[in-house]
Design a protein around this motif. Structure first.
Motif, short mmCIF file in Angstrom:
data_model
loop_
_atom_site.label_atom_id
_atom_site.label_comp_id
_atom_site.label_asym_id
_atom_site.label_seq_id
_atom_site.Cartn_x
_atom_site.Cartn_y
_atom_site.Cartn_z
N GLU A 72 0.82 -1.21 0.00
CA GLU A 72 0.00 0.00 0.00
C GLU A 72 0.85 1.26 0.00
O GLU A 72 0.59 2.20 -0.76
CB GLU A 72 -0.93 0.00 1.21
CG GLU A 72 -1.87 1.20 1.26
CD GLU A 72 -2.89 1.10 2.36
OE1 GLU A 72 -3.32 2.17 2.85
OE2 GLU A 72 -3.25 -0.04 2.75
N ILE A 73 1.91 1.30 0.83
CA ILE A 73 2.71 2.52 0.90
C ILE A 73 3.55 2.71 -0.35
O ILE A 73 3.97 3.82 -0.67
CB ILE A 73 3.61 2.54 2.15
CG1 ILE A 73 4.60 1.38 2.13
CG2 ILE A 73 2.80 2.56 3.42
CD1 ILE A 73 5.61 1.44 3.25
N GLN A 74 3.80 1.63 -1.10
CA GLN A 74 4.57 1.77 -2.33
C GLN A 74 3.73 2.42 -3.43
O GLN A 74 4.28 2.97 -4.39
CB GLN A 74 5.09 0.41 -2.81
CG GLN A 74 6.20 0.50 -3.85
CD GLN A 74 6.97 -0.79 -4.00
OE1 GLN A 74 6.64 -1.80 -3.38
NE2 GLN A 74 8.00 -0.78 -4.83
N GLU A 75 2.40 2.37 -3.27
CA GLU A 75 1.53 3.02 -4.23
C GLU A 75 1.58 4.54 -4.08
O GLU A 75 1.22 5.28 -5.00
CB GLU A 75 0.10 2.51 -4.07
CG GLU A 75 -0.06 1.04 -4.45
CD GLU A 75 -1.46 0.52 -4.17
OE1 GLU A 75 -2.27 1.31 -3.62
OE2 GLU A 75 -1.75 -0.65 -4.49
N SER A 76 1.98 5.01 -2.91
CA SER A 76 2.16 6.44 -2.68
C SER A 76 3.66 6.72 -2.57
O SER A 76 4.48 5.91 -2.98
CB SER A 76 1.45 6.86 -1.39
OG SER A 76 2.06 6.24 -0.28
N ASP A 77 4.01 7.87 -2.00
CA ASP A 77 5.43 8.19 -1.79
C ASP A 77 5.92 7.79 -0.41
O ASP A 77 7.05 8.11 -0.05
CB ASP A 77 5.66 9.69 -2.00
CG ASP A 77 5.59 10.09 -3.46
OD1 ASP A 77 5.90 9.24 -4.31
OD2 ASP A 77 5.22 11.24 -3.73
#
Length: 247
Positions: A72-77
């Motif tokens: 999930e956090i890899q989808e954002s910065d």
């Protein structure tokens, strides 16, 4: 740590603590993340600890975030900010080699991030690897040519290497982007003085070399060549000898 060298990293703190992914969970703890997304919760709390100066605990939480499901956090910065935040905390603790390892891992995922390259350059600089630091700063500038912090840091590394004229160029470029920086102006003035002194020293060295070369040539002309000429004068006059025998 010089203020000019950490402006970019301080900016990272502001990003981590204020602007990035405002999803800080309520009542979060270091050991019991929410069931929504453990990696995000660990990251958010680590960013808070980093901003407060608790670097050791922050690193532990960054590691927990990286050890969790990062989908999930890899989808954002957020994943990028984990590498930035962890390396910053390691640098603050003087763990420069560990910081470089963290940054290399982050750069494998985000190879064009100028902040990762700048932080790597600073860690290398603190390790005394000035040439490698310049390379990292150049990579940062390749992705953001107006990154004034990287320009100042590059100037610092070049000055340490004795490349004063190149340092002048870097500081001048930094001032073009931030003309009000008294610190950069002072560094530029110092680099200009060092460059002038180095040029004068080089001229003196060249002058000495030229004098030595001229002295060598003069020695050969005045000492060696006349001796050879004298030896020739001492050789018998074969033509005269023949005439004497005819008589």
């Amino acid at each position: 740590m010089k203020r000019g060298q950490i402006l970019g990293i301080l900016a990272l703190l502001l990003v981590c603590a204020i602007t990035v992914i405002p999803v800080i969970a309520e009542n979060i703890t270091t050991s019991v993340p929410s069931t929504r997304d453990a990696a995000t919760d660990y990251y958010n709390y680590a960013a808070q600890l980093t901003a407060s100066g608790n670097y050791t605990d922050a690193i532990a939480l960054y590691d927990k975030a990286l050890g969790s499901n990062t989908t999930e956090i890899q989808e954002s910065d957020a994943l990028l900010y984990i590498y930035q935040g962890k390396s910053y905390a390691q640098i603050q603790l003087g763990n420069y080699t560990s910081a470089i390892d963290t940054l290399n891992t982050g750069l494998a995922v985000y190879p064009t991030d100028e902040n990762l390259w700048n932080n790597k350059g600073y860690a290398q600089f603190r390790n005394g690897d000035y040439k490698d630091a310049v390379t990292s700063y150049n990579n940062a500038l390749a992705n953001d040519a107006n990154f004034t912090t990287a320009l100042v840091n590059k100037g610092d590394a070049l000055e340490k290497m004795g490349n004063y004229q190149d340092a002048v160029t870097a500081y001048t470029a930094a001032l073009a982007g931030n003309p009000g920086s008294n610190e950069t102006q002072a560094k530029l003035a110092n680099a200009q003085n060092e460059a002038a002194a180095a040029q004068q020293t080089n001229l003196i060295i060249i002058g000495v070399i030229v004098i030595i070369a001229i002295g060598g040539v003069a020695y050969y002309v005045l000492k060696k060549r006349p001796a050879n000429a004298t030896n020739k004068d001492k050789q018998p006059d074969k033509t005269g000898s023949k005439k004497n025998r005819k008589k």
